[in-house]
Design a protein around this motif. Structure first.
Motif, PDB file in Angstrom:
ATOM      1  N   GLN A  86       0.826  -1.193   0.000  1.00 30.38           N
ATOM      2  CA  GLN A  86       0.000   0.000   0.000  1.00 30.38           C
ATOM      3  C   GLN A  86       0.871   1.259   0.000  1.00 30.38           C
ATOM      4  O   GLN A  86       2.069   1.215   0.258  1.00 30.38           O
ATOM      5  N   THR A  87       0.236   2.389  -0.285  1.00 31.19           N
ATOM      6  CA  THR A  87       0.934   3.678  -0.325  1.00 31.19           C
ATOM      7  C   THR A  87       0.403   4.582   0.777  1.00 31.19           C
ATOM      8  O   THR A  87      -0.811   4.788   0.881  1.00 31.19           O
ATOM      9  N   VAL A  88       1.305   5.097   1.587  1.00 29.59           N
ATOM     10  CA  VAL A  88       0.899   6.027   2.642  1.00 29.59           C
ATOM     11  C   VAL A  88       0.724   7.416   2.035  1.00 29.59           C
ATOM     12  O   VAL A  88       1.641   7.945   1.388  1.00 29.59           O
ATOM     13  N   VAL A  89      -0.443   7.982   2.213  1.00 32.95           N
ATOM     14  CA  VAL A  89      -0.724   9.349   1.769  1.00 32.95           C
ATOM     15  C   VAL A  89      -0.784  10.213   3.026  1.00 32.95           C
ATOM     16  O   VAL A  89      -1.752  10.186   3.764  1.00 32.95           O
ATOM     17  N   HIS A  90       0.291  10.946   3.275  1.00 29.61           N
ATOM     18  CA  HIS A  90       0.433  11.695   4.538  1.00 29.61           C
ATOM     19  C   HIS A  90       0.429  13.189   4.243  1.00 29.61           C
ATOM     20  O   HIS A  90       1.205  13.681   3.431  1.00 29.61           O
ATOM     21  N   ALA A  91      -0.463  13.914   4.907  1.00 27.62           N
ATOM     22  CA  ALA A  91      -0.525  15.370   4.744  1.00 27.62           C
ATOM     23  C   ALA A  91      -0.651  16.003   6.121  1.00 27.62           C
ATOM     24  O   ALA A  91      -1.388  15.512   6.971  1.00 27.62           O
ATOM     25  N   ARG A  92       0.075  17.089   6.335  1.00 29.59           N
ATOM     26  CA  ARG A  92       0.030  17.799   7.614  1.00 29.59           C
ATOM     27  C   ARG A  92      -0.142  19.291   7.373  1.00 29.59           C
ATOM     28  O   ARG A  92       0.551  19.868   6.538  1.00 29.59           O
ATOM     29  N   LYS A  93      -1.060  19.893   8.101  1.00 34.39           N
ATOM     30  CA  LYS A  93      -1.274  21.333   8.034  1.00 34.39           C
ATOM     31  C   LYS A  93      -1.328  21.898   9.450  1.00 34.39           C
ATOM     32  O   LYS A  93      -1.934  21.298  10.340  1.00 34.39           O
ATOM     33  N   ALA A  94      -0.693  23.050   9.633  1.00 33.54           N
ATOM     34  CA  ALA A  94      -0.676  23.696  10.942  1.00 33.54           C
ATOM     35  C   ALA A  94      -1.760  24.768  11.000  1.00 33.54           C
ATOM     36  O   ALA A  94      -1.963  25.515  10.038  1.00 33.54           O
ATOM     37  N   CYS A  95      -2.444  24.821  12.130  1.00 30.13           N
ATOM     38  CA  CYS A  95      -3.479  25.830  12.334  1.00 30.13           C
ATOM     39  C   CYS A  95      -2.845  27.122  12.843  1.00 30.13           C
ATOM     40  O   CYS A  95      -1.762  27.124  13.416  1.00 30.13           O
ATOM     41  N   ALA A  96      -3.561  28.212  12.626  1.00 27.59           N
ATOM     42  CA  ALA A  96      -3.120  29.524  13.100  1.00 27.59           C
ATOM     43  C   ALA A  96      -4.342  30.275  13.616  1.00 27.59           C
ATOM     44  O   ALA A  96      -5.483  29.945  13.247  1.00 27.59           O
ATOM     45  N   PRO A  97      -4.118  31.275  14.471  1.00 29.33           N
ATOM     46  CA  PRO A  97      -5.262  32.079  14.912  1.00 29.33           C
ATOM     47  C   PRO A  97      -5.994  32.647  13.698  1.00 29.33           C
ATOM     48  O   PRO A  97      -5.378  33.162  12.767  1.00 29.33           O
TER      49      PRO A  97
END
Length: 450
Positions: A86-97
């Motif tokens: 399988q293929t890992v689909v990894h996404a990360r986003k940082a929140c801000a005020p």
């Protein structure tokens, strides 16, 4: 018959530039670690996150103090997933005020691209384009998460979740999204990362998501994990370190990996500049000065504000240092009584709790920059540094300013002692420290981790 490894060649001046560059790359106090082979410890937390990824409909909430490595762990998570074919689909986003449920998901959707035919030509568009002109809802997220194939392992990390300031509206929508994905058994995993002592601090009023989430607390690092940070990097550099110097770095870091990186970087750099492959205690002492010189302005300003007084003999400086030396629980909280022994050591004479109780109350006020925070009821108050990074700063500042006696500093050389002032009953009774969840045996027995 064992064969000893061949000794490493002596360093020459030609080796220095490249080694210093490598040191800067491997000891990264300002940048989260992205390489799995350099990631130290956190095996329990990695296991919990992998359980959430493996189970369809299971999600995770990773929480803890600032500076304990939550972002680093969320970034390397994909590298630990045994994906197989399988293929890992990894996404990360940082929140801000100012971010909302809508803006967070649009950050993800901008990176999710697909190919379509328009006017006879193949064109690339983002998923965000599909939802132009309409507000995103949990049903939209559910629909898009279902489009991943069985060969995909989708992981969506929402970092700095505590930065959102919309009276809990985003938390409610994320809770609804997680419950919807769980009810449908969708194999996509959402990982929420935020500063807090509990899940309820991030999802107040929406604790019902606990049934479909893995709660992953991130305490301060154990002494073994901090040591692993040092060992893996020095091995990669072809360097080594004296046991006393290694232990001093671990003690000073107070469970925070960023300080191991900072101290290790400067200590290693000094040794290499002197054409040595072995780091000694003098190198670590040098690194203390360098760390203090390069610390964030916010730490310096906060410290000076907390200790300032135009009254001679106010003792704010000494009492704050005593707080930095007080034994604390896994969350960094200490009792007022725990401050007494280090305070007596610093003052060099018997003292009483009454002599600093008002100072502790003052440290939580805006006048002192709220350098400490307090919980509990009167007669049961517990305190901790509001910014965890301030604790090692205060300790190193005290050492640099000569407030810690030579006898006390000498205790750093002995790993079996475990604390700076280990000869006192207060330390002997300590059952949990910042970096080892240790037990100290009163009869002079071993310092052991549970």
């Amino acid at each position: 018959m064992s064969i000893k490894p061949a000794p490493l060649p002596r360093l020459t001046s030609d080796d220095v530039p490249s080694l210093l560059f490598e040191i800067g790359q491997l000891f990264t106090p300002s940048t989260p670690i992205r390489l799995a082979d350099l990631f130290a410890g956190r095996r329990r937390q990695i296991g919990q996150l992998l359980n959430a990824v493996a189970e369809p409909g299971r999600h995770a909430i990773l929480y803890g103090e600032r500076g304990v490595g939550k972002t680093s762990l969320s970034q390397v998570l994909a590298l630990f997933v045994p994906a197989g074919r399988q293929t890992v689909v990894h996404a990360r986003k940082a929140c801000a005020p100012g971010d909302t449920y809508e803006t967070i998901w649009r950050k993800f959707f901008k990176d999710m691209q697909f190919t379509h035919v328009e006017d006879g030509e193949q064109r690339v568009a983002s998923l965000n384009d599909v939802y132009t002109g309409r507000e995103l809802e949990p049903d939209d997220i559910l629909r898009e998460m279902k489009t991943f194939s069985a060969n995909d392992i989708p992981i969506f990390v929402v970092d700095e979740f505590n930065e959102i300031e919309d009276a809990g509206e985003t938390a409610k929508l994320f809770a609804n999204t997680i419950k919807a994905l769980s009810d449908d058994g969708v194999p996509a995993t959402i990982v929420i990362v935020g500063v807090g002592d509990s899940v309820s601090q991030l999802f107040a009023g929406h604790e019902s998501i606990q049934r479909c989430t893995e709660e992953v607390p991130m305490p301060r690092m154990s002494r073994d994990e901090l040591g692993e940070i040092i060992d893996t990097r020095l091995k990669a550099l072809g360097l080594n370190i004296e046991p006393d110097a290694r232990w001093k770095i671990i003690i000073l870091a107070r469970g925070l990996p960023t300080y191991v990186h900072r101290l290790g970087k400067h200590a290693a750099g000094r040794a290499v500049s002197d054409l040595r492959r072995r780091i000694n205690e003098e190198d670590v002492d040098y690194s203390i000065e360098e760390v203090l010189r390069g610390s964030l302005e916010s730490l310096r300003v906060g410290y000076e504000r907390a200790i300032y007084s135009n009254q001679p003999g106010s003792l704010f400086k000494e009492i704050l240092l005593s707080c930095a030396l007080a034994p604390a629980d896994d969350a960094g909280y200490f009792a007022p009584a725990a401050v007494l022994t280090p305070f007596e050591k610093i003052r060099g004479k018997p003292m009483t709790i009454a002599q600093y109780r008002n100072h502790l109350a003052d440290f939580i006020t805006e006048k002192r920059g709220s350098i400490l925070q307090r919980k509990g009821e009167e007669r049961g108050y517990r305190y901790r540094f509001r910014d965890p990074a301030m604790l090692p700063y205060v300790l190193m500042k005290g050492i640099a300013d000569g407030m810690v006696s030579e006898d006390a500093k000498g205790l750093l050389r002995f790993p079996e002692q475990g604390q700076l002032f280990a000869d006192s009953p207060e330390w002997i009774r300590c059952q949990s420290d910042w970096y080892g969840r240790c037990s100290w045996h009163a009869a002079g027995g071993p310092f052991t981790s549970h």
